[in-house]
Design a protein around this motif. Structure first.
Motif, short mmCIF file in Angstrom:
data_model
loop_
_atom_site.label_atom_id
_atom_site.label_comp_id
_atom_site.label_asym_id
_atom_site.label_seq_id
_atom_site.Cartn_x
_atom_site.Cartn_y
_atom_site.Cartn_z
N ASN A 125 0.81 -1.22 0.00
CA ASN A 125 0.00 0.00 0.00
C ASN A 125 0.84 1.27 0.00
O ASN A 125 0.39 2.31 -0.48
CB ASN A 125 -0.96 0.01 1.20
N PHE A 126 2.08 1.19 0.51
CA PHE A 126 2.90 2.41 0.53
C PHE A 126 3.38 2.80 -0.87
O PHE A 126 3.97 3.86 -1.05
CB PHE A 126 4.08 2.29 1.50
N ASN A 151 -0.65 4.57 -2.06
CA ASN A 151 -1.28 5.66 -1.31
C ASN A 151 -0.19 6.49 -0.66
O ASN A 151 0.59 5.99 0.16
CB ASN A 151 -2.21 5.06 -0.24
N ASN A 175 -0.21 8.53 1.61
CA ASN A 175 -0.36 8.73 3.05
C ASN A 175 -0.40 7.42 3.82
O ASN A 175 -0.77 7.40 5.00
CB ASN A 175 -1.64 9.53 3.33
N SER A 176 -0.01 6.35 3.19
CA SER A 176 -0.18 5.02 3.77
C SER A 176 0.42 4.89 5.17
O SER A 176 -0.23 4.38 6.08
CB SER A 176 0.44 3.96 2.85
N GLU A 207 -1.62 6.43 7.89
CA GLU A 207 -3.04 6.07 7.94
C GLU A 207 -3.27 4.59 8.26
O GLU A 207 -4.31 4.23 8.81
CB GLU A 207 -3.71 6.38 6.59
N ASP A 208 -2.32 3.72 7.91
CA ASP A 208 -2.51 2.27 8.03
C ASP A 208 -1.82 1.72 9.28
O ASP A 208 -0.68 2.08 9.58
CB ASP A 208 -1.93 1.55 6.82
N ASP A 209 -2.48 0.83 9.98
CA ASP A 209 -1.85 0.05 11.05
C ASP A 209 -1.05 0.92 12.01
O ASP A 209 0.15 0.73 12.21
CB ASP A 209 -0.93 -1.03 10.45
N LEU A 210 -1.70 1.89 12.65
CA LEU A 210 -1.00 2.88 13.46
C LEU A 210 -0.82 2.47 14.93
O LEU A 210 -0.11 3.14 15.67
CB LEU A 210 -1.74 4.22 13.40
N ASN A 265 6.01 8.41 1.27
CA ASN A 265 5.85 7.63 2.50
C ASN A 265 7.17 7.46 3.23
O ASN A 265 7.22 7.51 4.46
CB ASN A 265 5.24 6.26 2.16
N ARG A 288 8.16 0.89 7.28
CA ARG A 288 7.66 -0.08 6.32
C ARG A 288 8.26 0.10 4.93
O ARG A 288 8.24 -0.83 4.12
CB ARG A 288 6.14 0.03 6.22
#
Length: 223
Positions: free
Chosen positions: A8-9, A12, A14-15, A18-21, A64, A79
């Motif tokens: 996803n990075f 997106n 902003n991945s 926004e993801d898995d924070l 990212n 990531r």
């Protein structure tokens, strides 16, 4: 390159904020708010790359990566990079590992010992980040201009810019403090990066080539 299978990075920009924070260690305690800098990017970028293009994918990756570099304090949580192999260099200089860059901070690593800013006099990465955050209150946007080669060795040209909207007190190389008044003028850097990716599209190595003094000269009003 199968777009649907990409992490996803790469899809997106902003991945990583926004993801898995859950459990992430952030520089300022919370996930950063990129609303202002994203607005700056979208309104003033000079290139609009087609969706799913190599240029769009590399844009998402580098944006990212920049977010993790600037805001994630635990490098094991990054990531976008291969945390066991990642290394980076500036203008043909010595390669630094992930821990080294995190310890000194992004601005200190990339600017170093400029006439108008001496990284050695602002050793704390949080403090160095604030020096420039105060200057460019609406963010320091990043865009990929051109991508010359595909993975695994990606060569691309980029642009980094913002506006001088706040006062800055810079510790200079001669150990004096220079107060730079807000001008509202554009601060802009252009450079080239050579980047090596692994088979998971994580970054293993980066070589940056640009003139960091350009940014400080623009802020000081001498060019």
């Amino acid at each position: 390159m199968d777009y649907e299978k990409l992490p996803n990075f790469l899809k997106n920009m902003n991945s990583v904020v926004e993801d898995d924070l859950e459990g992430i260690s952030w520089l300022h305690g919370n996930p950063p708010d990129y609303t202002l800098v994203n607005n700056l990017y979208l309104s003033e970028r000079t290139k609009i790359h087609p969706p799913h293009s190599l240029e769009a994918i590399i844009t998402n990756l580098i944006k990212n990566w920049e977010k993790e570099l600037s805001h994630k304090t635990d490098v094991s949580q990054w990531r976008t990079v291969d945390t066991g192999k990642f290394r980076v260099s500036m203008n043909g200089g010595e390669f630094k590992g992930l821990g080294d860059v995190a310890k000194i901070g992004a601005y200190n690593f990339f600017i170093g010992e400029s006439e108008y800013y001496a990284a050695s006099l602002v050793p704390d990465p949080t403090e160095s980040h604030q020096v420039f955050r105060k200057a460019m209150k609406n963010g320091f946007a990043l865009e990929v201009l051109e991508v010359y080669t595909p993975p695994p060795k990606v060569v691309f040209k980029w642009r980094h810019w913002g506006r001088m909207e706040g006062e800055v007190q810079c510790p200079m190389r001669n150990k004096t403090i220079r107060t730079m008044k807000p001008t509202g003028g554009k601060v802009e850097l252009i450079g080239t990066t050579v980047m090596v990716l692994n088979d998971k599209y994580e970054i293993e190595q980066m070589e940056f080539f640009f003139r960091p003094d350009t940014m400080l000269e623009q802020m000081a009003g001498v060019c």
